[in-house]
Design an enzyme around this catalytic site. Sequence first.
Site, short mmCIF file in Angstrom:
data_model
loop_
_atom_site.label_atom_id
_atom_site.label_comp_id
_atom_site.label_asym_id
_atom_site.label_seq_id
_atom_site.Cartn_x
_atom_site.Cartn_y
_atom_site.Cartn_z
N TYR A 148 -25.89 -17.40 1.65
CA TYR A 148 -24.64 -18.13 1.45
C TYR A 148 -24.92 -19.57 1.01
O TYR A 148 -24.44 -20.02 -0.04
CB TYR A 148 -23.84 -18.11 2.75
CG TYR A 148 -22.46 -18.74 2.67
CD1 TYR A 148 -21.43 -18.13 1.94
CD2 TYR A 148 -22.17 -19.93 3.33
CE1 TYR A 148 -20.17 -18.68 1.88
CE2 TYR A 148 -20.90 -20.48 3.27
CZ TYR A 148 -19.90 -19.86 2.55
OH TYR A 148 -18.64 -20.42 2.49
N SER A 192 -11.05 -18.88 15.22
CA SER A 192 -10.59 -17.52 15.50
C SER A 192 -11.10 -17.05 16.86
O SER A 192 -10.36 -16.40 17.62
CB SER A 192 -11.01 -16.55 14.38
OG SER A 192 -12.24 -16.90 13.84
N1 LIG Z 1 -12.37 -20.69 5.07
C1 LIG Z 1 -13.23 -21.68 5.18
O1 LIG Z 1 -13.26 -22.38 6.21
C2 LIG Z 1 -14.17 -22.00 4.05
C3 LIG Z 1 -15.09 -23.05 4.24
C4 LIG Z 1 -15.96 -23.37 3.20
C5 LIG Z 1 -15.89 -22.68 1.99
N2 LIG Z 1 -15.00 -21.66 1.85
C6 LIG Z 1 -15.01 -20.94 0.58
O2 LIG Z 1 -13.70 -20.66 0.15
C7 LIG Z 1 -13.65 -19.39 -0.49
C8 LIG Z 1 -12.58 -18.52 0.16
O3 LIG Z 1 -12.90 -18.38 1.55
P1 LIG Z 1 -11.94 -17.59 2.54
O4 LIG Z 1 -12.04 -18.26 3.87
O5 LIG Z 1 -10.62 -17.38 1.91
O6 LIG Z 1 -12.74 -16.22 2.67
P2 LIG Z 1 -12.22 -14.71 2.51
O7 LIG Z 1 -13.37 -13.85 2.89
O8 LIG Z 1 -10.94 -14.52 3.24
O9 LIG Z 1 -11.91 -14.62 0.96
C9 LIG Z 1 -12.90 -14.35 0.00
C10 LIG Z 1 -12.31 -13.38 -0.99
O10 LIG Z 1 -13.29 -13.10 -2.00
C11 LIG Z 1 -13.32 -11.69 -2.22
N3 LIG Z 1 -14.65 -11.35 -2.73
C12 LIG Z 1 -15.84 -11.39 -2.06
N4 LIG Z 1 -16.83 -11.02 -2.88
C13 LIG Z 1 -16.26 -10.75 -4.08
C14 LIG Z 1 -16.76 -10.31 -5.33
N5 LIG Z 1 -18.08 -10.06 -5.53
N6 LIG Z 1 -15.89 -10.12 -6.36
C15 LIG Z 1 -14.55 -10.34 -6.19
N7 LIG Z 1 -14.03 -10.75 -5.02
C16 LIG Z 1 -14.87 -10.95 -3.98
C17 LIG Z 1 -13.01 -11.07 -0.87
O11 LIG Z 1 -12.56 -9.74 -0.94
C18 LIG Z 1 -11.94 -12.04 -0.35
O12 LIG Z 1 -10.65 -11.64 -0.78
C19 LIG Z 1 -15.06 -18.80 -0.40
O13 LIG Z 1 -15.74 -19.03 -1.60
C20 LIG Z 1 -15.70 -19.59 0.72
O14 LIG Z 1 -17.08 -19.70 0.57
C21 LIG Z 1 -14.14 -21.31 2.86
#
Ligand SMILES: NC(=O)c1ccc[n+]([C@@H]2O[C@H](COP(=O)([O-])OP(=O)(O)OC[C@H]3O[C@@H](n4cnc5c(N)ncnc54)[C@H](O)[C@@H]3O)[C@@H](O)[C@H]2O)c1
Length: 239
Positions: A148, A192
Amino acid sequence: MFRERTRILVTGGAGFLGSFLCERLLAQGCHVICADNYFTGSRDNIAHLLDNPYFEVIRHDVTIPLYVEVDRIFNLACPASPIHYQFDPVQTTKTSVHGAINMLGLAKRTKARILQASTSEVYGDPAVHPQREEYWGNVNPIGPRACYDEGKRCAETLFFDYHRQHGVAIKVIRIFNTYGPRMHPRDGRVVSNFIIQALAGEPITLYGSGEQTRSFCYVDDLIDGMIASWIPARSMSAP
Ligand SMILES: NC(=O)c1ccc[n+]([C@@H]2O[C@H](COP(=O)([O-])OP(=O)(O)OC[C@H]3O[C@@H](n4cnc5c(N)ncnc54)[C@H](O)[C@@H]3O)[C@@H](O)[C@H]2O)c1
């Protein structure tokens, strides 16, 4: 040729953050294309948007090129919690790296502006608190989190190289711990965990000395920031 509405691709649009972003962009009058492979996302997250004629959903894995005509791209596709990104670490790296190459290639071809959802994890186990953007981080490249952390770091590299080499208009935001409705209840992350334990009337688990700090952001505030950082209100209509 002029389009009536700005056409925006949201990868990972069926996930926690992506579904809120799609919702907000539709409310602002954009035409939204959501591309997701449903690894951690779900159709339930976007079910309330499916009747909107300006919302399209494509089941698609970003490790494979995607050919659509768009004005803006928000690249969010990537599992975000350790239990999910460590499930198939090779696929996690591919999602960040091949996904970035494919989406940047699309941005280059269509001249779309592109935003990358990066992460505070690019700082690894930081030696500096709080982290400023000038700090380059302290990342273990071979540990179980590297798929990651290093994947996201390589994606940032690609974004800046596509900008320097090909003139692609980029924005990279480093998201810290975000919480809110539709987050995965059992993703093993602190908010969570606290909520699930509180609802079950169980003691709340604190790791270590309990003196560690985190930066938390509510999802609405994150989406405000994401949109404000990228799309000034005046440019939301025709490209
Ligand atoms: N939620 C947080 O606190 C947080 C913090 C830092 C960074 N992020 C980044 O924000 C983004 C969204 O995070 P989130 O919390 O909504 O996570 P999440 O897991 O709910 O959403 C990620 C989405 O990407 C899709 N996905 C994964 N691999 C894929 C692929 N190869 N092709 C197409 N779709 C794919 C998943 O099905 C999911 O719908 C991510 O890139 C994550 O790294 C989130």
